[in-house]
Design an enzyme around this catalytic site. Structure first.
Site, PDB file in Angstrom:
ATOM      1  N   ALA A 197      53.225  41.380  31.759  1.00 37.11           N
ATOM      2  CA  ALA A 197      54.447  40.837  31.177  1.00 37.11           C
ATOM      3  C   ALA A 197      55.249  40.144  32.275  1.00 37.11           C
ATOM      4  CB  ALA A 197      55.267  41.958  30.547  1.00 37.11           C
ATOM      5  N   GLY A 223      50.633  44.117  30.427  1.00 33.48           N
ATOM      6  CA  GLY A 223      50.663  43.485  29.113  1.00 33.48           C
ATOM      7  C   GLY A 223      49.411  42.679  28.824  1.00 33.48           C
ATOM      8  N   GLU A 280      46.914  45.067  27.594  1.00 27.33           N
ATOM      9  CA  GLU A 280      47.315  45.508  26.258  1.00 27.33           C
ATOM     10  C   GLU A 280      47.002  44.451  25.196  1.00 27.33           C
ATOM     11  OE1 GLU A 280      51.088  48.408  26.904  1.00 27.33           O
ATOM     12  OE2 GLU A 280      51.260  46.436  27.858  1.00 27.33           O
ATOM     13  N   GLU A 338      51.913  49.754  35.345  1.00 29.20           N
ATOM     14  CA  GLU A 338      53.366  49.804  35.135  1.00 29.20           C
ATOM     15  C   GLU A 338      54.036  50.927  35.921  1.00 29.20           C
ATOM     16  OE1 GLU A 338      51.731  47.809  31.375  1.00 29.20           O
ATOM     17  OE2 GLU A 338      51.110  49.412  32.744  1.00 29.20           O
TER      18      GLU A 338
END
Length: 258
Positions: free
Chosen positions: A65, A109, A112, A132
């Site tokens: 992200a 992300g 994911e 993360e």
């Protein structure tokens, strides 16, 4: 619709959606994921598309992200906006088959989003992880739950708690990745798989996807019951008649996707 941060190509019944922020290693910012969501919405309504490939570039599928967008958030702002639900999870909600083609980094992300696809075909340069914890947070787009279901508790705990990166070979052996191929062969391999899927009856592929996804989240008994009902429902389609008659007549079926 013109796009700034993704590229969208169609070839036959296959669409390829390419994340295109190369200078940022395809970090998933709000603008790019809004474009992804809009493109997937259009592709889901397009009866001429039977399968989608989601990919990045050789250096990165998506390195995570965009942290710069989140660094100023507090609990209330990130809770009220529910940052990831509308756009990032459009990949999860997409009803047609979607394949992730991964080279380079698929971290945070990016990992994911790849796991939201129906399966992953990776190049031998691919690297996966949920780092993360290094930022003082945890995965927030389903990473802990999808990784748990894909690779088991021990491996998910290892990856998430240490933040280490897993190479393509380990990802394949762990069950995260369906296939690993040389980097130069990745897109040809994925296009071949996508074209094969798109050539099947669209009602059957969409229902098959729903049945497997449902089975992953329910008991064996309920999963089999749902499978049986969906199997029976396909006997209302023209494609079922065409497929079975073609088999008996020893010819290739010509599906009308209805």
């Amino acid at each position: 619709m013109p796009y700034e941060l993704i590229e969208l190509d169609r070839e036959g019944r296959v669409a390829t959606l390419r994340l295109n922020r190369p200078k940022a290693l395809n970090a998933l910012n709000a603008e790019m994921m809004g474009e992804v969501a809009a493109a997937l919405s259009d592709l889901e309504r397009d009866d001429g598309i039977g399968c989608v490939i989601l990919t990045g570039n050789e250096k990165a599928f998506a390195a995570g992200a965009d942290i710069k967008e989140m660094v100023g958030d507090d609990y209330l702002s990130i809770y009220k906006t529910d940052r990831f639900e509308q756009n990032h999870c459009s990949v999860e909600r997409f009803r047609k088959p979607i394949i992730a083609a991964v080279s380079g980094y698929a971290l945070g992300g990016g990992c994911e989003i790849a796991m939201m696809c129906d399966f992953i075909i990776a190049s031998n340069t691919a690297k996966f992880g949920q780092p993360e914890i290094n930022l003082g947070v945890i995965p927030g787009i389903g990473g802990t739950q999808r990784l748990l279901r894909a690779v088991g508790k021990a491996k998910a705990m290892d990856l998430c708690l240490t933040g280490r990166i897993m190479d393509a070979s380990e990802a394949e052996h762990s069950g995260l990745v369906a296939r690993v191929v040389p980097v130069d062969d990745l897109m040809d391999t994925v296009r071949e798989a996508a074209a094969k899927i798109a050539g099947h009856s669209q009602p059957a592929t969409m229902i098959l996807k729903e049945v497997i996804e449902t089975g992953a989240e329910t008991s064996l008994r309920e999963g089999i019951r749902f499978e049986r009902r969906m199997f029976q429902s396909l006997f209302t389609t023209e494609d079922q008649k065409e497929g079975m008659n073609a088999f008996i007549e020893k010819r290739k079926p010509h599906f009308k996707h209805r």
